[in-house]
Design an enzyme around this catalytic site. Structure first.
Site, PDB file in Angstrom:
ATOM      1  N   HIS A  99       0.812  -1.238   0.115  1.00 15.60           N
ATOM      2  CA  HIS A  99       0.024  -0.185  -0.077  1.00 15.60           C
ATOM      3  C   HIS A  99       0.896   1.159   0.008  1.00 15.60           C
ATOM      4  O   HIS A  99       1.922   1.400   0.553  1.00 15.60           O
ATOM      5  CB  HIS A  99      -0.940   0.025   1.498  1.00 15.60           C
ATOM      6  CG  HIS A  99      -0.193   0.033   2.847  1.00 15.60           C
ATOM      7  ND1 HIS A  99       0.344  -1.404   2.961  1.00 15.60           N
ATOM      8  CD2 HIS A  99       0.364   0.888   3.351  1.00 15.60           C
ATOM      9  CE1 HIS A  99       0.822  -1.487   3.940  1.00 15.60           C
ATOM     10  NE2 HIS A  99       0.905   0.168   4.291  1.00 15.60           N
ATOM     11  N   HIS A 101       1.255   5.288   0.862  1.00 17.50           N
ATOM     12  CA  HIS A 101       0.457   6.349   2.030  1.00 17.50           C
ATOM     13  C   HIS A 101       0.627   7.653   1.258  1.00 17.50           C
ATOM     14  O   HIS A 101       1.634   8.339   0.669  1.00 17.50           O
ATOM     15  CB  HIS A 101       1.476   6.467   3.337  1.00 17.50           C
ATOM     16  CG  HIS A 101       1.445   5.342   4.350  1.00 17.50           C
ATOM     17  ND1 HIS A 101       0.587   5.374   5.497  1.00 17.50           N
ATOM     18  CD2 HIS A 101       2.305   4.108   4.100  1.00 17.50           C
ATOM     19  CE1 HIS A 101       0.933   4.097   6.091  1.00 17.50           C
ATOM     20  NE2 HIS A 101       1.699   3.532   5.059  1.00 17.50           N
TER      21      HIS A 101
HETATM   22  P1  5GP Z   1       2.367   0.233   7.087  1.00 20.26           P
HETATM   23  O1  5GP Z   1       3.179   0.534   8.391  1.00 20.26           O
HETATM   24  O2  5GP Z   1       2.142  -1.120   6.973  1.00 20.26           O
HETATM   25  O3  5GP Z   1       3.150   1.006   6.072  1.00 20.26           O
HETATM   26  O4  5GP Z   1       0.813   1.121   7.196  1.00 20.26           O
HETATM   27  C1  5GP Z   1      -0.031   0.382   7.631  1.00 20.26           C
HETATM   28  C2  5GP Z   1      -1.326   1.359   8.103  1.00 20.26           C
HETATM   29  O5  5GP Z   1      -2.491   0.955   7.941  1.00 20.26           O
HETATM   30  C3  5GP Z   1      -1.218   2.303   9.213  1.00 20.26           C
HETATM   31  O6  5GP Z   1      -0.977   3.595   8.885  1.00 20.26           O
HETATM   32  C4  5GP Z   1      -2.513   1.822  10.074  1.00 20.26           C
HETATM   33  O7  5GP Z   1      -2.853   2.936  10.749  1.00 20.26           O
HETATM   34  C5  5GP Z   1      -3.355   1.536   8.670  1.00 20.26           C
HETATM   35  N1  5GP Z   1      -4.281   0.502   9.128  1.00 20.26           N
HETATM   36  C6  5GP Z   1      -4.209  -0.475   9.865  1.00 20.26           C
HETATM   37  N2  5GP Z   1      -5.302  -1.259   9.879  1.00 20.26           N
HETATM   38  C7  5GP Z   1      -6.393  -0.520   9.302  1.00 20.26           C
HETATM   39  C8  5GP Z   1      -7.844  -0.965   9.093  1.00 20.26           C
HETATM   40  O8  5GP Z   1      -8.081  -1.705   9.554  1.00 20.26           O
HETATM   41  N3  5GP Z   1      -8.276   0.367   8.538  1.00 20.26           N
HETATM   42  C9  5GP Z   1      -7.640   1.485   8.074  1.00 20.26           C
HETATM   43  N4  5GP Z   1      -8.496   2.135   7.309  1.00 20.26           N
HETATM   44  N5  5GP Z   1      -6.438   1.514   8.102  1.00 20.26           N
HETATM   45  C10 5GP Z   1      -5.550   0.461   8.850  1.00 20.26           C
END
Ligand code: 5GP
Ligand code: ZN
Length: 136
Positions: A99, A101
């Site tokens: 994903h 951001h």
């Molecule tokens: P990563 O650290 O993997 O790049 O970011 C994961 C992101 O996913 C985090 O910013 C976290 O807040 C978001 N996130 C985790 N679980 C959920 C969820 O169930 N719904 C949404 N909308 N965001 C999520």
């Protein structure tokens, strides 16, 4: 992927605050935003990291991200915007479904205040360059 929370969101099994959707891409608000409007953009199909996502799907994600970035920047009257992507735990990836951001930024909002870049020791830039180019 059975246990992947983003696959469940893509399948509509878990709700999200949806920003955008097309055949390949889904985008929704991050549940724990750095700033309001912090948005995630991802392929509907499961890929773990940037390293294995199909190039056509990656293209669709990046093009959608540009469109959404403009909407965020204008919509929440941001001063700036980060386009970030984490791969593997060492780089901060918590959800193993690739994903992107999109983070609206404001002057002095306190996020990413330091970028601790260092100088290469003598010769290391050249040797590092060789290691990477050899893999292309
Ligand atoms: P990563 O650290 O993997 O790049 O970011 C994961 C992101 O996913 C985090 O910013 C976290 O807040 C978001 N996130 C985790 N679980 C959920 C969820 O169930 N719904 C949404 N909308 N965001 C999520
Ligand atoms: Zn998934």
């Amino acid at each position: 992927m059975a246990d992947c929370i983003f696959c469940k969101i893509a399948l509509g099994e878990i709700p999200c605050a949806k920003i955008y959707e097309d055949d390949l891409v889904l985008s929704f608000l991050d549940i724990n935003p750095i700033n309001p409007g912090h948005t995630l953009v991802l392929p509907k199909k499961h890929y773990t990291t940037l390293l294995e996502i199909d190039p056509d799907v990656l293209e669709a994600c990046v093009l959608a991200s540009q469109k959404i970035a403009k909407a965020i920047y204008t919509g929440v009257k941001a001063d700036g915007l980060n386009f970030l992507q984490n791969n593997f735990r060492a780089a901060g990836q918590l959800i193993d479904h690739v994903h992107f951001h999109l983070i609206p930024r404001y002057e002095n909002d306190g996020f990413l205040t330091a970028w601790p870049g260092r100088q290469y020791p003598s010769g290391e830039m050249e040797s590092t360059l060789k290691k990477i180019v050899a893999e292309l």
